[in-house]
Design a protein around this motif. Sequence first.
Motif, PDB file in Angstrom:
ATOM      1  N   VAL A   1       0.834  -1.204   0.000  1.00  0.00           N
ATOM      2  CA  VAL A   1       0.000   0.000   0.000  1.00  0.00           C
ATOM      3  C   VAL A   1       0.871   1.257   0.000  1.00  0.00           C
ATOM      4  O   VAL A   1       0.622   2.193  -0.766  1.00  0.00           O
ATOM      5  N   THR A   2       1.888   1.272   0.852  1.00  0.00           N
ATOM      6  CA  THR A   2       2.730   2.478   0.893  1.00  0.00           C
ATOM      7  C   THR A   2       3.492   2.667  -0.416  1.00  0.00           C
ATOM      8  O   THR A   2       3.661   3.790  -0.883  1.00  0.00           O
TER       9      THR A   2
ATOM     10  N   ALA B   1       0.854   3.773  -3.094  1.00  0.00           N
ATOM     11  CA  ALA B   1       0.289   5.091  -2.795  1.00  0.00           C
ATOM     12  C   ALA B   1       1.239   6.222  -3.164  1.00  0.00           C
ATOM     13  O   ALA B   1       0.795   7.326  -3.484  1.00  0.00           O
ATOM     14  N   ARG B   2       2.546   5.957  -3.093  1.00  0.00           N
ATOM     15  CA  ARG B   2       3.474   7.056  -3.340  1.00  0.00           C
ATOM     16  C   ARG B   2       3.990   7.127  -4.775  1.00  0.00           C
ATOM     17  O   ARG B   2       4.715   8.056  -5.119  1.00  0.00           O
TER      18      ARG B   2
ATOM     19  N   SER C   1       3.921  -2.132  -8.457  1.00  0.00           N
ATOM     20  CA  SER C   1       3.603  -2.156  -7.029  1.00  0.00           C
ATOM     21  C   SER C   1       3.156  -3.548  -6.609  1.00  0.00           C
ATOM     22  O   SER C   1       3.580  -4.075  -5.575  1.00  0.00           O
TER      23      SER C   1
ATOM     24  N   ALA D   1      -4.923   1.188  -3.866  1.00  0.00           N
ATOM     25  CA  ALA D   1      -3.991   2.259  -3.500  1.00  0.00           C
ATOM     26  C   ALA D   1      -3.497   2.993  -4.739  1.00  0.00           C
ATOM     27  O   ALA D   1      -3.350   4.213  -4.748  1.00  0.00           O
ATOM     28  N   SER D   2      -3.265   2.230  -5.796  1.00  0.00           N
ATOM     29  CA  SER D   2      -2.800   2.828  -7.045  1.00  0.00           C
ATOM     30  C   SER D   2      -3.861   3.771  -7.619  1.00  0.00           C
ATOM     31  O   SER D   2      -3.574   4.897  -8.018  1.00  0.00           O
TER      32      SER D   2
ATOM     33  N   SER E   1      -4.261   6.916  -5.716  1.00  0.00           N
ATOM     34  CA  SER E   1      -3.097   7.802  -5.721  1.00  0.00           C
ATOM     35  C   SER E   1      -3.251   8.950  -6.716  1.00  0.00           C
ATOM     36  O   SER E   1      -2.531   9.939  -6.642  1.00  0.00           O
TER      37      SER E   1
ATOM     38  N   VAL F   1      -0.433  11.072  -0.398  1.00  0.00           N
ATOM     39  CA  VAL F   1       0.096   9.783   0.046  1.00  0.00           C
ATOM     40  C   VAL F   1      -0.480   9.383   1.397  1.00  0.00           C
ATOM     41  O   VAL F   1      -0.978   8.265   1.576  1.00  0.00           O
TER      42      VAL F   1
ATOM     43  N   ASN G   1      -4.193   8.613   1.237  1.00  0.00           N
ATOM     44  CA  ASN G   1      -4.385   7.366   0.497  1.00  0.00           C
ATOM     45  C   ASN G   1      -4.064   6.159   1.365  1.00  0.00           C
ATOM     46  O   ASN G   1      -4.853   5.217   1.450  1.00  0.00           O
ATOM     47  N   VAL G   2      -2.922   6.186   2.021  1.00  0.00           N
ATOM     48  CA  VAL G   2      -2.539   5.051   2.869  1.00  0.00           C
ATOM     49  C   VAL G   2      -3.572   4.855   3.977  1.00  0.00           C
ATOM     50  O   VAL G   2      -3.996   3.729   4.253  1.00  0.00           O
TER      51      VAL G   2
ATOM     52  N   THR H   1      -6.973   3.584   2.399  1.00  0.00           N
ATOM     53  CA  THR H   1      -6.847   2.206   1.890  1.00  0.00           C
ATOM     54  C   THR H   1      -6.744   1.211   3.041  1.00  0.00           C
ATOM     55  O   THR H   1      -7.432   0.185   3.037  1.00  0.00           O
TER      56      THR H   1
END
Lengths: 246, 274, 242
Positions: free
Chosen positions: A67-68, A71-72, A104, A153-154, A157, A162, A165-166, A169
């Motif tokens: 996820v992280t 998300a970024r 991802s 998450a994608s 984004s 970020v 989103n994290v 999600t």
Amino acid sequence: MKPVWALSKLVIKEIFRKKDFYVALILIGVILFYAAQLQFYNVKNIVRYLMEIGLWLVFSFSVILTVTLAARQFPSEIQNRTAAVLLSKPIRRGRFVIGKFLGSFLAGASAFLIFYVLFLAVASAKGGGLASGTAVQTAYLFLLNLMVVAAMASGFSYYLTVSANVSVTLILYLLMGAYGQTLKGRAWAALYYCLPHFEFFDLRQRFIHEWGPISAGLVFFLTCYAAVYTAIFLLLGALKLQRHSL
Amino acid sequence: MTRRVSAIYFLPLVLAAGFLCFFLDQKINASAAPAGFENIPGRILGSAGEAVGDTLFLKADAYFHGGETFPNRPPETKEELGREGFVEDERENEKTLPAQPAGDWISRVNHEVRRHGHYHLTKDKQKEMLPFFAAAVKLDPRNVPAILTAAFWLDKSFDRSDAAIEILKQGARDNPEAWEIDAALADIYFYRKKDYARGEFHYADALRKAKSGDLTRFRRIDLTYHLAESLNFEGKRALALEAYREAFSLYDVENQTPLKETIRGKIQSLVVGE
Amino acid sequence: MENAIEIKNLVVAYGPKRALDGLSLSVEKGKIFGFLGPNGAGKSTAIKTLLGLVPFYSGDVRVHGLSPADPRARARIGFLPEEATYYRFLTPLETLKFYGEIFSIPKAELKTRIEKLLTLVGLFDVRNKPIRTFSKGMAQKLSLAQALVNDPQTLILDEPASGLDPLARADLRRILHDLRNQGKTIFFSSHELSEAELVCDSIAILEAGRLVLSGSLKEVLGDHRDKNLERFFIETVEAARK
């Protein structure tokens, strides 16, 4: 497809060149080895508690890493001003979205498989044989789970920062995973029917308590279910990116 | 907006915070429940340890039932009782779930993914509950049912009577008013160790600690009878006779049970022996 | 002959504000074209539109006869951004390989091309060092290399001399002239008017989203030989503002 694959490789390189994966691996290893050496009243070959702890660690860290990472991807491309350079090349925006998602997901899947092999090795050493069919099925369904989470998450984004989103999600993931079955009341009907039910992909209890694998038909259904939600989230992201002025 | 904090102001603050934490820790430890090196998790968690301990105790129950938590598991069916892997047991008073889930496809998929059925661990797998008993007892030393259940399984299923005795002894120290722990200790000394002196001590303690509403009449009879047996095996015939008579007196006149007859026989043999 | 770049009546609006207001210009193939203007004139917006980074605009924009949204148009472009930032966890070799794969360049050809480019820009010795260790000048050199990885027909450079010392700038001028002599079109925006004066064949001056002036450098400066480009530019822009 070459540009999509090139983008995916970039994301995979990112996860293995930053420290997050190694921190997770070391933590899992330390906790697993500590838990494995515990003795309970000199009774040998007690393994299910270790499986419970190990699977929880492996699943949690894999989801967090994926996820992280997902998300970024787009926000950091914007922030680092690499998005303009990349999208000025002959890559369609839709393929950009797919490439980032695929990277991802594959990065998260690779991390998960490494964690999972470590867990299986420690659990096997502690307690002897594990049900191989269920082990494989547990891993496969979790990979589907990871695919949907990565897509979510994608897709988000392209709309959220970020941290937002994290948070969103992971909250949705935990909510649906833990309470998905109970959200059936009128007020929650929208969530119940619209959001993906992550609890479908959680075979940990079957694996730990040796209940045996689920049917092939159900596996096929869950694969299609995961594919549909993945497509929905990626489409949401692509629609937003098409209209995004860089 | 950030500010640089000068070290000359920062260090004394850190030292003061450290002393305060140390002072508070000393105060808390002085008033805390018995805490040795082995109770570090309990000390870290504090009162949350009780909640975690309770959860782990319920987890042990779930493990016994093949991972299904109450009330999600259905009562066992006749077919399940006869099947290998299932242990015949009393029908438990649980909420009944339908054999098939009603309504939408999501419920049906969940029903297929989750195992359903009433299941008990077979003897060789019952050891899987032990870590949760161990943790529950450690984190919540005042959870008497957890202490008793852990000791029961250790003694009956794993032949670890010594471990069961240790848990019960620690439980008695943490719960000085709990007569059930003394009763369980007494049973182990009596039946397993044949240590009738210790059995006598703990049976007497259990009877002394139990308040008037704590014991059913039949439980009191049972404890008093076993106290009498312990005394009898120790050769303390007069005291044993007194205890047998006390147990007998607890029966109603119309009760006719095998144990009542047994006690009557013991009294008669002791009276004759006088 | 088809122009490399054709812009007709281009309007780009961000809300009520028009960043470009009816811009029209042409860039001949094989020329070095200087795109000049004060801050906020709309130069970056015009460049982004050429690169397909602005999805909504009115007017007609063609790059080698194709719309910028068409990937085939972007396959013929090399872009050097104003701020040279790349993936810090990659090396120059990996960066060029990544961009080469985006262009679907065959492996063997890409390998040869990367080695030549790194040598050209003077980064061959540091090809395996992570980019996070690079200075601004080194990053700018990498920027030029990635802009050339697909052997583009048209180069679009945004402040190419930014961050370069005088020796590096001289190298850059030499490279640009060599590329022009190979038949490539170079379209660049810059505030370094002295650099523009040394390399450009043609210029255009933009102010408030509109074209003020364009033509070959000789024609534009023709009657103003007593002034350098910087003075001419200042006077032209101030006149346009009145």
